[in-house]
Enzyme design. Structure first.
Site, PDB file in Angstrom:
ATOM      1  N   ASN A 195       0.847  -1.193   0.000  1.00 34.92           N
ATOM      2  CA  ASN A 195       0.000   0.000   0.000  1.00 34.92           C
ATOM      3  C   ASN A 195       0.885   1.246   0.000  1.00 34.92           C
ATOM      4  OD1 ASN A 195      -1.601   2.250   0.997  1.00 34.92           O
ATOM      5  ND2 ASN A 195      -3.184   0.755   1.467  1.00 34.92           N
ATOM      6  N   HIS A 247       0.709   6.289   1.827  1.00 36.84           N
ATOM      7  CA  HIS A 247       1.452   7.274   2.607  1.00 36.84           C
ATOM      8  C   HIS A 247       2.601   7.921   1.841  1.00 36.84           C
ATOM      9  CE1 HIS A 247      -1.097   6.747   5.964  1.00 36.84           C
ATOM     10  NE2 HIS A 247      -0.822   5.462   6.081  1.00 36.84           N
ATOM     11  N   HIS A 281      -5.822   3.438  -1.699  1.00 40.22           N
ATOM     12  CA  HIS A 281      -7.174   3.695  -1.196  1.00 40.22           C
ATOM     13  C   HIS A 281      -7.600   5.087  -1.647  1.00 40.22           C
ATOM     14  CE1 HIS A 281     -10.055   3.523   2.542  1.00 40.22           C
ATOM     15  NE2 HIS A 281     -10.664   3.974   1.452  1.00 40.22           N
ATOM     16  N   ARG A 332      -9.914   7.673  -1.040  1.00 44.35           N
ATOM     17  CA  ARG A 332     -10.868   8.063  -0.009  1.00 44.35           C
ATOM     18  C   ARG A 332     -11.754   9.213  -0.485  1.00 44.35           C
ATOM     19  NH1 ARG A 332     -10.893   6.809   5.258  1.00 44.35           N
ATOM     20  NH2 ARG A 332      -9.474   5.168   5.952  1.00 44.35           N
ATOM     21  N   GLU A 354      -8.654   0.148  -3.083  1.00 46.79           N
ATOM     22  CA  GLU A 354      -9.594   0.124  -1.965  1.00 46.79           C
ATOM     23  C   GLU A 354     -10.494   1.350  -2.076  1.00 46.79           C
ATOM     24  OE1 GLU A 354      -6.640  -1.967   1.344  1.00 46.79           O
ATOM     25  OE2 GLU A 354      -7.042   0.182   1.432  1.00 46.79           O
ATOM     26  N   GLU A 357     -10.993 -10.012   2.098  1.00 47.82           N
ATOM     27  CA  GLU A 357      -9.800  -9.587   2.828  1.00 47.82           C
ATOM     28  C   GLU A 357     -10.174  -9.558   4.301  1.00 47.82           C
ATOM     29  OE1 GLU A 357      -6.538  -5.981   3.344  1.00 47.82           O
ATOM     30  OE2 GLU A 357      -7.653  -6.167   1.464  1.00 47.82           O
ATOM     31  N   HIS A 415      -4.335  -5.030   7.578  1.00 45.06           N
ATOM     32  CA  HIS A 415      -4.603  -3.979   8.559  1.00 45.06           C
ATOM     33  C   HIS A 415      -3.758  -4.203   9.816  1.00 45.06           C
ATOM     34  CE1 HIS A 415      -6.962  -0.401   9.649  1.00 45.06           C
ATOM     35  NE2 HIS A 415      -6.643  -0.777  10.882  1.00 45.06           N
TER      36      HIS A 415
END
Length: 238
Positions: free
Chosen positions: A8, A11, A44, A46, A71, A153, A193
């Site tokens: 992922n 960030h 992701h 968002r 995601e 997941e 996660h």
């Protein structure tokens, strides 16, 4: 057989957005992660666009579509974005206002099941694989299968935040049983996660587990050893 690793890179975009700069570029780090052992790139998108932007998704899907695992929530707006950019696979996740990060699996109320079912059908028509982010509970695994998901997941948040070894072992058993049920129902199984370089091994050893999606701990480790080494170390563990 080694598990697949989804890295992922949200960030990377978080750092860029902190200064509204043109760098660091998520696409460049996606290429780098794949070169260092990652099998998939996870992002992701968002609602608040706190890190990944639609432009990032467009560029990633154009250059690396077969490796992009998106995601997103189950809103009609997100469905529209998915159908526009067509990532290889999508994990539908819950998204709550003000949350720092995803807090748990989907809550399968009748309204959520209806909306998620509609989105699964729409994505399948475009050849997009669909994963549902779920808690390691039998009822949620069965709901995902009924809705036509290709993948579940399993949320490892509780496991990763266990207060002691006894609690962690119990939660690990829940993950193992959920994996077994999912496989019996014809689902592929991913996990993610809160996984890091210490707690990932036990989850990776679960029979039937196929992919681990990990971001924050890899980015954190990269501050010490560099991004290529951080990705390679995680892949080697798996």
């Amino acid at each position: 057989m080694s598990l697949a690793l989804g890295v992922n890179i949200d960030h990377i975009a978080t750092l860029r957005q902190a200064r509204r700069a043109g760098f660091p570029d998520p696409l460049s780090y996606a290429f780098l992660a794949l070169a260092c052992g990652a099998d998939y790139i996870v992002v992701h998108l968002r609602k608040d666009r706190r890190h990944i932007q639609e432009e990032d998704l467009a560029r990633l899907c154009k250059k690396l579509r077969k490796h992009i695992h998106l995601e997103c929530s189950y809103t009609p707006q997100m469905q529209e974005a998915v159908l526009k950019y067509k990532p290889y696979s999508v994990c539908i996740v819950p998204e709550l206002p003000g949350e720092v990060t995803t807090t748990g699996g989907l809550k399968f109320t009748p309204a959520v099941q209806k909306r998620v079912g509609e989105m699964v059908e729409a994505l399948h028509k475009k050849g997009i694989l669909v994963s549902l982010f779920v808690s390691p509970e039998a009822s949620d695994i069965r709901a995902a299968a009924k809705l036509g998901a290709d993948i579940v997941e399993l949320c490892t948040r509780d496991y990763s935040e266990a207060a002691n070894k006894k609690q962690a072992q119990k939660l690990l058993q829940d993950l193992a049983l959920s994996t077994l049920l999912a496989k019996e129902l014809g689902l592929k199984v991913h996990a993610g996660h809160g996984l890091d370089y210490e707690n990932v091994l036990a989850v990776a050893d679960i029979g039937g587990m196929e992919c681990m999606n990990i971001g924050f701990s890899i980015i954190n480790r990269s501050l010490e050893v560099g991004f290529p080494s951080a990705v390679a170390e995680m892949k080697e563990l798996m």
